[in-house]
Design a protein around this motif. Structure first.
Motif: not given
Length: 484
Positions: A175-201
């Motif tokens: 649903a965050l696509w509507r902000l018009g800033l492109g693909e939203p990258y899901p991540v959990s700062g608390l657990h680290g989930r998705g942080s590696g993909d975010l760093l690559d981006k």
């Protein structure tokens, strides 16, 4: 050549006198260290990513996750971060800088408006911007207002959906696509989930080198920590010397929480100033946000080369001021005392202050002193010469021959006091290290504390060391058992 401890010349001179360093043991709390401060060449400038978003979306938690250490102060209340704080990060062999910012609300007022202004400044000076949105709440009206501003930015912008702790929230990020800033990258700062993909981006978005590079010379800028009790004007002074609103300033004491790092050109030289949180309590008795702010302040002092301790000249010197000075002295850093708010000092206050200096700050009479007004800019230009004097003393090394020749004359005129029916002899002296200047005396017996203070006082009279602590260590020769 840069040698530490007893260099070859010292060892040769000691051997000629029949002195073996292995025969001596430390006779006081100061240990003779061969380690000397100072680093190598400065690393090249790194590109910068500004992390922005409304309050309490988890920006600081995410920053800690991305840099791989707990640096940013985090607490379960909104508005903990207020200034823009830079942290060094490394991923896949590439260095970059993350700038954590306070909560950004376009229509904020009062203190929150100053915080929002810091976030906007971070966006204008960064190489790329990352908007952080709380996926568990979704895009709010504030998020949409921030996104409208970012869509007009000439910097690359990426969207991060944080607090995605499990798969149930992953689908909601669409649903965050509507902000018009492109693909939203899901991540959990608390657990680290998705942080590696975010760093690559992040590495894809950031340029190889920053757009605006400030030359600082091969050795890098000298590091200066601004410390003091709350509301003495540390942030105001940083804003004055930097020529911009670098730190949030407010009448409320304790506005600064995280250390604020700034490259400042002062008197034709680039310095790295770090504005720190005001220290209210001892670290052991502080709690919550104040506890972590105290730890960051202590770390900033340890990482600095010289500390500027700000004191409110319009008020009596407090126990807190003395405690902050004690922290700097124990850390072994060069010291400059800056008495701020001098525009509020009248003749009566000057006389009272002279008595306070003689009574309360007698142990740091060697510190450089400057009277300034951060509000009006009075005498701020005098800070740079004081910093240079203190750092020159901090780096000063006395040749061994000159040191021993001077010490022989001093001891001949004033011998050590007798202890246990015997008078100790000083056989040899050497400067073990600089930063701070540390001297080792090889003796046949223990030297009283009063006599060590006497030697330190005479050292300063002869060699200066203005603005730098001087450490004196005594090593007593052990008695060897007679062989039959």
């Amino acid at each position: 050549m840069n040698e530490t401890g007893t260099d070859r010349g010292d060892r040769a001179a000691m051997a000629a006198l029949g002195i073996d360093p292995a025969d001596f043991v430390a006779a006081d709390e100061e240990q003779w260290s061969d380690a000397e401060g100072g680093g190598g060449d400065a690393a090249p400038p790194a590109p910068t990513l500004a992390v922005v978003g409304r309050p309490n979306v988890g920006k600081s938690t995410l920053v800690n996750r991305l840099i791989g250490r707990r640096e940013a102060v985090v607490q379960d209340i909104p508005g903990v971060t207020r200034d823009r704080i830079a942290y060094d990060a490394l991923w896949n062999g590439r260095r970059f800088t993350l700038v954590d910012t306070g909560g950004w609300e376009p229509d904020a007022t009062g203190l929150q408006a100053a915080v929002a202004a810091q976030a906007e400044m971070a966006m204008r000076t960064a190489d790329a911007v990352m908007l952080v949105v709380d996926a568990s709440v979704g895009a709010t009206a504030t998020d949409e207002a921030v996104a409208r501003v970012l869509r007009r930015s000439d910097r690359p912008v990426m969207l991060c959906a944080t607090k995605v702790d499990d798969d149930r929230l992953t689908s909601d990020t669409a649903a965050l696509w509507r902000l018009g800033l492109g693909e939203p990258y899901p991540v959990s700062g608390l657990h680290g989930r998705g942080s590696g993909d975010l760093l690559d981006k992040i590495l894809e978005v950031l340029p190889e080198s920053p757009r605006d590079d400030i030359g600082t010379g091969a050795g890098g800028p000298r590091r200066v920590a601004l410390v003091g009790k709350p509301n003495v004007g540390k942030s105001s002074l940083l804003n004055r010397v930097s020529g911009e609103v670098r730190s949030v300033v407010h009448d409320v004491a304790g506005t600064t929480v995280d250390p604020v790092d700034s490259l400042v050109e002062l008197d034709g030289e680039i310095w790295r100033f770090v504005d720190t949180a005001g220290l209210r309590k001892r670290v052991r008795t502080a709690s919550g946000m104040e506890f972590y702010a105290s730890l960051r302040t202590q770390a900033a002092i340890d990482a600095a080369e010289v500390a500027v301790v700000l004191i409110d000249a319009s008020e009596p010197i407090a126990e807190q001021d003395q405690r902050v000075i004690g922290m700097v002295e124990e850390s072994g850093r060069a010291l400059v005392l800056v008495f701020n708010k001098w525009d509020l000092v009248d003749e009566d206050r000057r006389l009272a202050m002279k008595r306070e200096l003689e009574r309360d700050l007698v142990r740091v009479q060697w510190a450089e002193r400057v009277n300034v007004s951060a509000l009006t800019g009075r005498a701020v230009a005098k800070i740079a010469p004081a910093l240079r004097t203190a750092l020159a003393s901090w780096d000063q090394r006395i040749p061994t021959g000159r040191l021993n020749g001077w010490l022989s004359d001093v001891i001949a005129a004033t011998p050590p006091p007798v202890r246990g029916g015997k008078q100790p002899k000083v056989l040899f002296a050497t400067q073990a290290q600089t930063r701070p200047p540390t001297f080792v005396l090889f003796t046949t017996g223990f030297l009283e504390a009063g006599y060590r203070r006497f030697i330190e006082r005479r050292l300063r009279e002869e060699f200066g060391f203005a603005g730098s602590p001087v450490r004196l260590s005594v090593r007593v020769r052990e008695k060897r058992s007679r062989k039959r």
